[in-house]
Design a protein around this motif. Structure first.
Motif, PDB file in Angstrom:
ATOM      1  N   ALA A 219      47.722  61.536  61.438  1.00 38.61           N
ATOM      2  CA  ALA A 219      48.547  62.737  61.357  1.00 38.61           C
ATOM      3  C   ALA A 219      49.523  62.776  62.509  1.00 38.61           C
ATOM      4  O   ALA A 219      49.224  62.347  63.628  1.00 38.61           O
ATOM      5  N   SER A 220      50.714  63.293  62.232  1.00 39.61           N
ATOM      6  CA  SER A 220      51.734  63.478  63.267  1.00 39.61           C
ATOM      7  C   SER A 220      52.801  64.425  62.739  1.00 39.61           C
ATOM      8  O   SER A 220      53.212  64.309  61.568  1.00 39.61           O
ATOM      9  N   SER A 221      53.221  65.361  63.568  1.00 44.54           N
ATOM     10  CA  SER A 221      54.315  66.287  63.240  1.00 44.54           C
ATOM     11  C   SER A 221      54.099  66.984  61.902  1.00 44.54           C
ATOM     12  O   SER A 221      55.038  67.157  61.113  1.00 44.54           O
ATOM     13  N   GLY A 222      52.848  67.380  61.640  1.00 43.97           N
ATOM     14  CA  GLY A 222      52.547  68.124  60.429  1.00 43.97           C
ATOM     15  C   GLY A 222      52.379  67.284  59.182  1.00 43.97           C
ATOM     16  O   GLY A 222      52.144  67.830  58.097  1.00 43.97           O
ATOM     17  N   ARG A 223      52.484  65.965  59.279  1.00 42.83           N
ATOM     18  CA  ARG A 223      52.320  65.084  58.123  1.00 42.83           C
ATOM     19  C   ARG A 223      50.993  64.348  58.219  1.00 42.83           C
ATOM     20  O   ARG A 223      50.491  64.081  59.307  1.00 42.83           O
ATOM     21  N   LEU A 224      50.443  63.993  57.038  1.00 49.15           N
ATOM     22  CA  LEU A 224      49.167  63.280  56.947  1.00 49.15           C
ATOM     23  C   LEU A 224      49.322  62.035  56.095  1.00 49.15           C
ATOM     24  O   LEU A 224      50.034  62.040  55.087  1.00 49.15           O
ATOM     25  N   TRP A 225      48.627  60.969  56.493  1.00 52.43           N
ATOM     26  CA  TRP A 225      48.645  59.734  55.711  1.00 52.43           C
ATOM     27  C   TRP A 225      47.244  59.143  55.627  1.00 52.43           C
ATOM     28  O   TRP A 225      46.452  59.250  56.581  1.00 52.43           O
ATOM     29  N   SER A 230      43.745  47.371  60.535  1.00 49.11           N
ATOM     30  CA  SER A 230      43.347  45.984  60.803  1.00 49.11           C
ATOM     31  C   SER A 230      42.879  45.905  62.245  1.00 49.11           C
ATOM     32  O   SER A 230      43.637  46.211  63.170  1.00 49.11           O
ATOM     33  N   LEU A 231      41.626  45.489  62.457  1.00 49.59           N
ATOM     34  CA  LEU A 231      41.096  45.377  63.809  1.00 49.59           C
ATOM     35  C   LEU A 231      41.730  44.210  64.556  1.00 49.59           C
ATOM     36  O   LEU A 231      42.017  44.317  65.754  1.00 49.59           O
ATOM     37  N   SER A 232      41.966  43.107  63.873  1.00 49.81           N
ATOM     38  CA  SER A 232      42.515  41.929  64.548  1.00 49.81           C
ATOM     39  C   SER A 232      43.966  42.141  64.958  1.00 49.81           C
ATOM     40  O   SER A 232      44.385  41.704  66.036  1.00 49.81           O
ATOM     41  N   ARG A 233      44.748  42.822  64.104  1.00 51.23           N
ATOM     42  CA  ARG A 233      46.164  43.047  64.418  1.00 51.23           C
ATOM     43  C   ARG A 233      46.383  44.360  65.166  1.00 51.23           C
ATOM     44  O   ARG A 233      47.494  44.629  65.631  1.00 51.23           O
ATOM     45  N   ARG A 234      45.344  45.190  65.234  1.00 49.27           N
ATOM     46  CA  ARG A 234      45.424  46.502  65.885  1.00 49.27           C
ATOM     47  C   ARG A 234      46.578  47.334  65.305  1.00 49.27           C
ATOM     48  O   ARG A 234      47.415  47.875  66.011  1.00 49.27           O
ATOM     49  N   THR A 235      46.561  47.426  63.967  1.00 54.89           N
ATOM     50  CA  THR A 235      47.596  48.175  63.257  1.00 54.89           C
ATOM     51  C   THR A 235      46.961  49.191  62.317  1.00 54.89           C
ATOM     52  O   THR A 235      45.837  49.020  61.837  1.00 54.89           O
ATOM     53  N   LEU A 236      47.721  50.266  62.054  1.00 57.24           N
ATOM     54  CA  LEU A 236      47.390  51.268  61.054  1.00 57.24           C
ATOM     55  C   LEU A 236      48.617  51.420  60.162  1.00 57.24           C
ATOM     56  O   LEU A 236      49.685  51.802  60.635  1.00 57.24           O
ATOM     57  N   THR A 237      48.475  51.127  58.866  1.00 61.57           N
ATOM     58  CA  THR A 237      49.619  51.133  57.960  1.00 61.57           C
ATOM     59  C   THR A 237      49.440  52.225  56.912  1.00 61.57           C
ATOM     60  O   THR A 237      48.446  52.235  56.171  1.00 61.57           O
ATOM     61  N   ALA A 238      50.394  53.149  56.837  1.00 63.66           N
ATOM     62  CA  ALA A 238      50.316  54.248  55.879  1.00 63.66           C
ATOM     63  C   ALA A 238      50.439  53.713  54.460  1.00 63.66           C
ATOM     64  O   ALA A 238      51.364  52.948  54.151  1.00 63.66           O
ATOM     65  N   VAL A 239      49.495  54.126  53.579  1.00 64.26           N
ATOM     66  CA  VAL A 239      49.511  53.656  52.194  1.00 64.26           C
ATOM     67  C   VAL A 239      49.562  54.805  51.189  1.00 64.26           C
ATOM     68  O   VAL A 239      49.814  54.576  50.004  1.00 64.26           O
ATOM     69  N   HIS A 240      49.315  56.051  51.632  1.00 59.23           N
ATOM     70  CA  HIS A 240      49.322  57.196  50.721  1.00 59.23           C
ATOM     71  C   HIS A 240      49.426  58.461  51.566  1.00 59.23           C
ATOM     72  O   HIS A 240      48.970  58.490  52.707  1.00 59.23           O
ATOM     73  N   ASP A 241      50.012  59.519  50.992  1.00 61.49           N
ATOM     74  CA  ASP A 241      50.191  60.775  51.714  1.00 61.49           C
ATOM     75  C   ASP A 241      49.019  61.735  51.471  1.00 61.49           C
ATOM     76  O   ASP A 241      48.363  61.702  50.429  1.00 61.49           O
ATOM     77  N   ASN A 242      48.796  62.605  52.466  1.00 61.12           N
ATOM     78  CA  ASN A 242      47.918  63.774  52.325  1.00 61.12           C
ATOM     79  C   ASN A 242      46.487  63.442  51.917  1.00 61.12           C
ATOM     80  O   ASN A 242      45.927  64.044  50.993  1.00 61.12           O
ATOM     81  N   VAL A 243      45.883  62.499  52.628  1.00 58.77           N
ATOM     82  CA  VAL A 243      44.480  62.137  52.418  1.00 58.77           C
ATOM     83  C   VAL A 243      43.724  62.407  53.714  1.00 58.77           C
ATOM     84  O   VAL A 243      44.056  61.850  54.757  1.00 58.77           O
ATOM     85  N   GLU A 244      42.709  63.279  53.650  1.00 57.07           N
ATOM     86  CA  GLU A 244      41.909  63.587  54.842  1.00 57.07           C
ATOM     87  C   GLU A 244      40.468  63.109  54.665  1.00 57.07           C
ATOM     88  O   GLU A 244      39.875  63.267  53.602  1.00 57.07           O
ATOM     89  N   CYS A 245      39.925  62.541  55.742  1.00 62.26           N
ATOM     90  CA  CYS A 245      38.524  62.100  55.782  1.00 62.26           C
ATOM     91  C   CYS A 245      38.182  61.199  54.604  1.00 62.26           C
ATOM     92  O   CYS A 245      37.324  61.521  53.775  1.00 62.26           O
ATOM     93  N   PRO A 246      38.826  60.038  54.501  1.00 69.08           N
ATOM     94  CA  PRO A 246      38.586  59.155  53.364  1.00 69.08           C
ATOM     95  C   PRO A 246      37.185  58.557  53.379  1.00 69.08           C
ATOM     96  O   PRO A 246      36.568  58.383  54.429  1.00 69.08           O
ATOM     97  N   SER A 247      36.691  58.251  52.179  1.00 68.03           N
ATOM     98  CA  SER A 247      35.408  57.575  52.015  1.00 68.03           C
ATOM     99  C   SER A 247      35.555  56.598  50.858  1.00 68.03           C
ATOM    100  O   SER A 247      35.811  57.009  49.724  1.00 68.03           O
TER     101      SER A 247
END
Length: 342
Positions: A219-225, A230-247
């Motif tokens: 989350a940032s500036s009122g938006r959610l993704w 990826s642990l090896s690349r140390r990246t977080l890539t947004a794939v969908h909007d407005n998803v909280e606490c995924p399982s």
């Protein structure tokens, strides 16, 4: 001059005396509340329990026992085939639990005059293997299926995802190695790196069979993704909007999550499922607001905790089929933080 000085000293004296009285009263209240909490934990249990033996053979459900009396707040288990039966209650107090057939992750508050927060890894005999301090109030935890990765989320400020201005700290560890706060990972949105200082990351879920991959909420500036990490690349890539606490589902094909549809009237979380291949969202029929990281009972059924509206400090675990018209059913009474061990 001397009169004014004498008056000032008198006022300071009164202020200090009042402050001392307030601090003393607060201390007495804290001690009394702690004593009442401990007394409630030693009363006779209000449900059928047995002493916590080693973790049972899978499949079973691990959870936090919220039944009044002895064992309140402790990690417990029931067989998956008999969720309403007698529960085995351990001696380990936890605010959040998650586990495998071999070990349990327990996030807890060590309460007293000064409260400290801690994560503990327990073996199948409920013996502590390692522990580390947490920087805030326990919120979420997950462990990968093979037990190699552990994620924790805590509130550094605030105590609810519905509170404006809350701040979280989410970390992943591999064995005794802390891989760091996920806020230090590169957050990629629409192909560009987002460097805003107000980023929050929470609610990790590990991808089955992929030791490098996980999903989480950013989350940032009122938006959610929904972000894929990826642990090896140390990246977080947004794939969908407005998803909280995924399982993620056991087959890795779907994400269950909470979706805020409260709008301007306030926070209200619906239960929803995202098909990762098609991007299709399905909002389910649960009408109550679900502030939990959902667990998968099986490929077609979800579990989540809800506070008991009639009893302060109590909660219940509900199950819900992912068919849109299905209605929720009580799964385990007086329970919280479900973890299905297959």
């Amino acid at each position: 001059m001397s009169g004014r000085m004498a008056g000032a000293k008198l006022r300071w004296g009164i202020l200090l005396a009042v402050t001392a009285l307030m601090l003393t009263a607060a201390g007495v209240y804290a001690v009394g509340a702690y004593q009442r909490f401990e007394q409630s934990r030693t009363a006779a249990p209000s449900v059928g329990v047995t002493a916590g033996q080693p973790l049972p053979q899978a499949p079973f459900v691990l959870f936090r026992n919220t039944a009044a009396g002895q064992g309140y707040g402790n990690a417990a288990t029931v067989p998956l085939a008999d969720s309403k039966g007698e529960r085995a209650v351990s001696e380990q107090a936890c605010d959040r639990v998650y586990g495998t057939s071999a070990e349990v992750v327990c996030l807890k508050a060590n309460r007293g005059l000064v409260t400290a927060f801690e994560a503990t890894v327990l073996d199948r005999n409920w013996q502590q293997q390692r522990s580390w301090a947490l920087p805030g109030i326990p919120s979420r935890t997950r462990i990968s299926a093979d037990g190699s990765l552990i994620a924790t989320t805590v509130f550094v400020t605030g105590h609810s995802y519905s509170t404006s201005g809350f701040s979280t700290a989410t970390e992943i560890s591999r064995g005794t190695s802390n891989l760091g706060n996920l806020e230090d990972f590169a957050l990629m949105v629409n192909g560009e790196r987002l460097v805003a200082a107000d980023r929050n990351i929470w609610g990790v879920t590990f991808v089955p069979g992929q030791e490098d991959s996980f999903y989480a909420t950013a989350a940032s500036s009122g938006r959610l993704w929904l972000v894929k990490g990826s642990l090896s690349r140390r990246t977080l890539t947004a794939v969908h909007d407005n998803v909280e606490c995924p399982s993620i589902s056991p087959d890795g094909a779907r994400i269950a999550f909470k979706k805020n549809d409260g709008g301007a009237l306030g926070t209200r979380w619906k239960v929803a499922v995202l098909d990762l291949a098609s991007g299709t969202e399905t909002v389910l029929s649960e009408k109550r607001s679900v502030d939990d990281q959902i667990e998968w009972l099986d490929e077609d059924t979800l579990l989540y905790g809800l506070p008991d509206q009639a009893v302060e400090g109590d909660s219940n675990i509900w199950k819900l089929d992912i068919e849109p018209a299905a209605q929720p059913e009580l799964f385990i009474a007086h329970a919280w933080s479900p973890s299905v061990v297959r």
